[in-house]
Each structure stands twice: as C-alpha cells, then as structure tokens.
Design a protein around this motif. Structure first.
Motif, mmCIF file in Angstrom:
data_model
loop_
_atom_site.group_PDB
_atom_site.id
_atom_site.type_symbol
_atom_site.label_atom_id
_atom_site.label_comp_id
_atom_site.label_asym_id
_atom_site.label_seq_id
_atom_site.Cartn_x
_atom_site.Cartn_y
_atom_site.Cartn_z
ATOM 1 N N GLY A 55 0.798 -1.224 0.000
ATOM 2 C CA GLY A 55 0.000 0.000 0.000
ATOM 3 C C GLY A 55 0.825 1.265 0.000
ATOM 4 N N VAL A 56 2.147 1.128 -0.036
ATOM 5 C CA VAL A 56 3.017 2.300 0.056
ATOM 6 C C VAL A 56 3.020 3.112 -1.234
ATOM 7 N N SER A 57 2.950 2.418 -2.367
ATOM 8 C CA SER A 57 3.018 3.146 -3.636
ATOM 9 C C SER A 57 1.783 2.900 -4.480
ATOM 10 N N ALA A 58 1.450 3.878 -5.294
ATOM 11 C CA ALA A 58 0.285 3.803 -6.164
ATOM 12 C C ALA A 58 0.591 4.531 -7.459
ATOM 13 N N ASP A 59 -0.168 4.201 -8.470
ATOM 14 C CA ASP A 59 -0.019 4.853 -9.763
ATOM 15 C C ASP A 59 -1.401 5.013 -10.378
ATOM 16 N N TYR A 60 -1.540 6.043 -11.211
ATOM 17 C CA TYR A 60 -2.845 6.385 -11.748
ATOM 18 C C TYR A 60 -2.771 6.683 -13.236
ATOM 19 N N ALA A 61 -3.885 6.459 -13.903
ATOM 20 C CA ALA A 61 -4.012 6.937 -15.262
ATOM 21 C C ALA A 61 -4.066 8.462 -15.236
ATOM 22 N N ASP A 62 -3.538 9.081 -16.267
ATOM 23 C CA ASP A 62 -3.528 10.545 -16.314
ATOM 24 C C ASP A 62 -4.935 11.126 -16.194
ATOM 25 N N SER A 63 -5.908 10.416 -16.728
ATOM 26 C CA SER A 63 -7.279 10.927 -16.763
ATOM 27 C C SER A 63 -7.918 11.020 -15.381
ATOM 28 N N VAL A 64 -7.346 10.329 -14.386
ATOM 29 C CA VAL A 64 -7.958 10.343 -13.050
ATOM 30 C C VAL A 64 -7.038 10.917 -11.983
ATOM 31 N N LYS A 65 -5.818 11.248 -12.352
ATOM 32 C CA LYS A 65 -4.872 11.794 -11.365
ATOM 33 C C LYS A 65 -5.433 13.044 -10.717
ATOM 34 N N GLY A 66 -5.300 13.101 -9.399
ATOM 35 C CA GLY A 66 -5.785 14.246 -8.662
ATOM 36 C C GLY A 66 -7.250 14.164 -8.287
ATOM 37 N N ARG A 67 -7.958 13.186 -8.869
ATOM 38 C CA ARG A 67 -9.385 13.034 -8.558
ATOM 39 C C ARG A 67 -9.692 11.701 -7.870
ATOM 40 N N PHE A 68 -8.960 10.666 -8.231
ATOM 41 C CA PHE A 68 -9.175 9.326 -7.683
ATOM 42 C C PHE A 68 -8.031 8.964 -6.742
ATOM 43 N N THR A 69 -8.362 8.192 -5.720
ATOM 44 C CA THR A 69 -7.349 7.689 -4.783
ATOM 45 C C THR A 69 -7.584 6.214 -4.526
ATOM 46 N N ILE A 70 -6.556 5.416 -4.747
ATOM 47 C CA ILE A 70 -6.627 3.990 -4.453
ATOM 48 C C ILE A 70 -5.986 3.748 -3.091
ATOM 49 N N SER A 71 -6.584 2.847 -2.340
ATOM 50 C CA SER A 71 -6.030 2.492 -1.026
ATOM 51 C C SER A 71 -6.387 1.042 -0.732
ATOM 52 N N ARG A 72 -5.803 0.510 0.322
ATOM 53 C CA ARG A 72 -6.103 -0.874 0.681
ATOM 54 C C ARG A 72 -5.983 -1.059 2.177
ATOM 55 N N ASP A 73 -6.698 -2.057 2.659
ATOM 56 C CA ASP A 73 -6.609 -2.457 4.067
ATOM 57 C C ASP A 73 -6.331 -3.954 4.065
ATOM 58 N N ASN A 74 -5.091 -4.312 4.291
ATOM 59 C CA ASN A 74 -4.715 -5.721 4.226
ATOM 60 C C ASN A 74 -5.287 -6.535 5.381
ATOM 61 N N THR A 75 -5.687 -5.877 6.445
ATOM 62 C CA THR A 75 -6.314 -6.609 7.548
ATOM 63 C C THR A 75 -7.739 -7.031 7.191
ATOM 64 N N LYS A 76 -8.301 -6.342 6.194
ATOM 65 C CA LYS A 76 -9.672 -6.649 5.766
ATOM 66 C C LYS A 76 -9.724 -7.243 4.368
ATOM 67 N N ASN A 77 -8.565 -7.499 3.785
ATOM 68 C CA ASN A 77 -8.527 -8.022 2.402
ATOM 69 C C ASN A 77 -9.379 -7.159 1.467
ATOM 70 N N THR A 78 -9.208 -5.864 1.551
ATOM 71 C CA THR A 78 -10.056 -4.948 0.799
ATOM 72 C C THR A 78 -9.221 -3.856 0.146
ATOM 73 N N VAL A 79 -9.607 -3.511 -1.059
ATOM 74 C CA VAL A 79 -9.011 -2.386 -1.763
ATOM 75 C C VAL A 79 -10.135 -1.414 -2.135
ATOM 76 N N TYR A 80 -9.811 -0.143 -2.099
ATOM 77 C CA TYR A 80 -10.801 0.904 -2.312
ATOM 78 C C TYR A 80 -10.396 1.804 -3.486
ATOM 79 N N LEU A 81 -11.393 2.437 -4.050
ATOM 80 C CA LEU A 81 -11.135 3.485 -5.032
ATOM 81 C C LEU A 81 -12.064 4.648 -4.693
ATOM 82 N N GLN A 82 -11.478 5.695 -4.142
ATOM 83 C CA GLN A 82 -12.230 6.908 -3.841
ATOM 84 C C GLN A 82 -12.230 7.782 -5.088
#
Length: 119
Positions: A55-82
C-alpha cells in the motif's frame, strides 16, 4: 482460488463522489499488488489505478490523477477506489483485479460494478 467482489457503484451527478470497494478472498491478498480498471460502452477496458502489495506506492491513469485515490486495508482483504470530482466520461463498469506477481499481468478479476455520472 481467489474471488474479488466489487461494490459501491451507482448513479451520481457530475462533480460528485463515490467510493468503490473490492473485497478479496484468499490468503495471498497482502502479497499482491491490486488494480482498478474500467470499461465504457463501446470502448476497450482501460487501466485506472494500481497499488502495491504494502500500500506504500500507487499509480494512476492521467485521466484520473488528482481526482481518484486507491487504497487498501490488508487486515480486511479490501481495496478501495475513492472517486471525487466525477465527470460524465468516468461512466463505465469498474473492475478490480489482482496482479499475478509474476510479470504476467492480472490473474483474477471481479465481476464489475457500474458507475454512471450524469451531466
């Protein structure tokens, strides 16, 4: 066997926000990078974002940079896209996927969740 289940899609007005969730089964979740992709009607599937296993590093398509945020919670086996400041062109089916970790791309995919942004 790995299963990925997305949720959180829906209809939102332009400028609004949604948070997508991808729940994963399996014991290797924390060992793999994860990604979000999307496919709009009549278009090919495209990359949206990826996050490293830790979860330390992330990368984005140019079209969503600055608007979308990816994150994850490994204790819950879950990944998010805000997704903020949504635009009509963000309308698509959104999929999460697991990186194979072997340089062969993504090996498991969810069924997708529909995001519709009205103008």
């Amino acid at each position: 066997q790995v299963q990925l289940v997305e949720s959180g899609g829906g209809l939102v007005q332009a400028g609004g926000s949604l948070r997508l969730t991808c729940a994963a089964s399996g014991r290797t979740f924390s060992m793999r990078a994860m990604g979000w992709f999307r496919q709009a009607p009549g278009k090919e599937r495209e990359f949206v974002a990826t996050i490293s296993a830790s979860g330390v590093s992330a990368d984005y398509a140019d079209s969503v940079k600055g608007r979308f945020t990816i994150s994850r919670d490994n204790t819950k086996n879950t990944v998010y896209l805000q997704m903020n400041s949504l635009k009509p062109e963000d309308t698509a089916v959104y999929y999460c996927a697991r990186d194979s970790g072997a340089g062969y791309g993504y090996d498991y995919w969810g069924q997708g969740t529909q995001v519709t942004v009205s103008s």
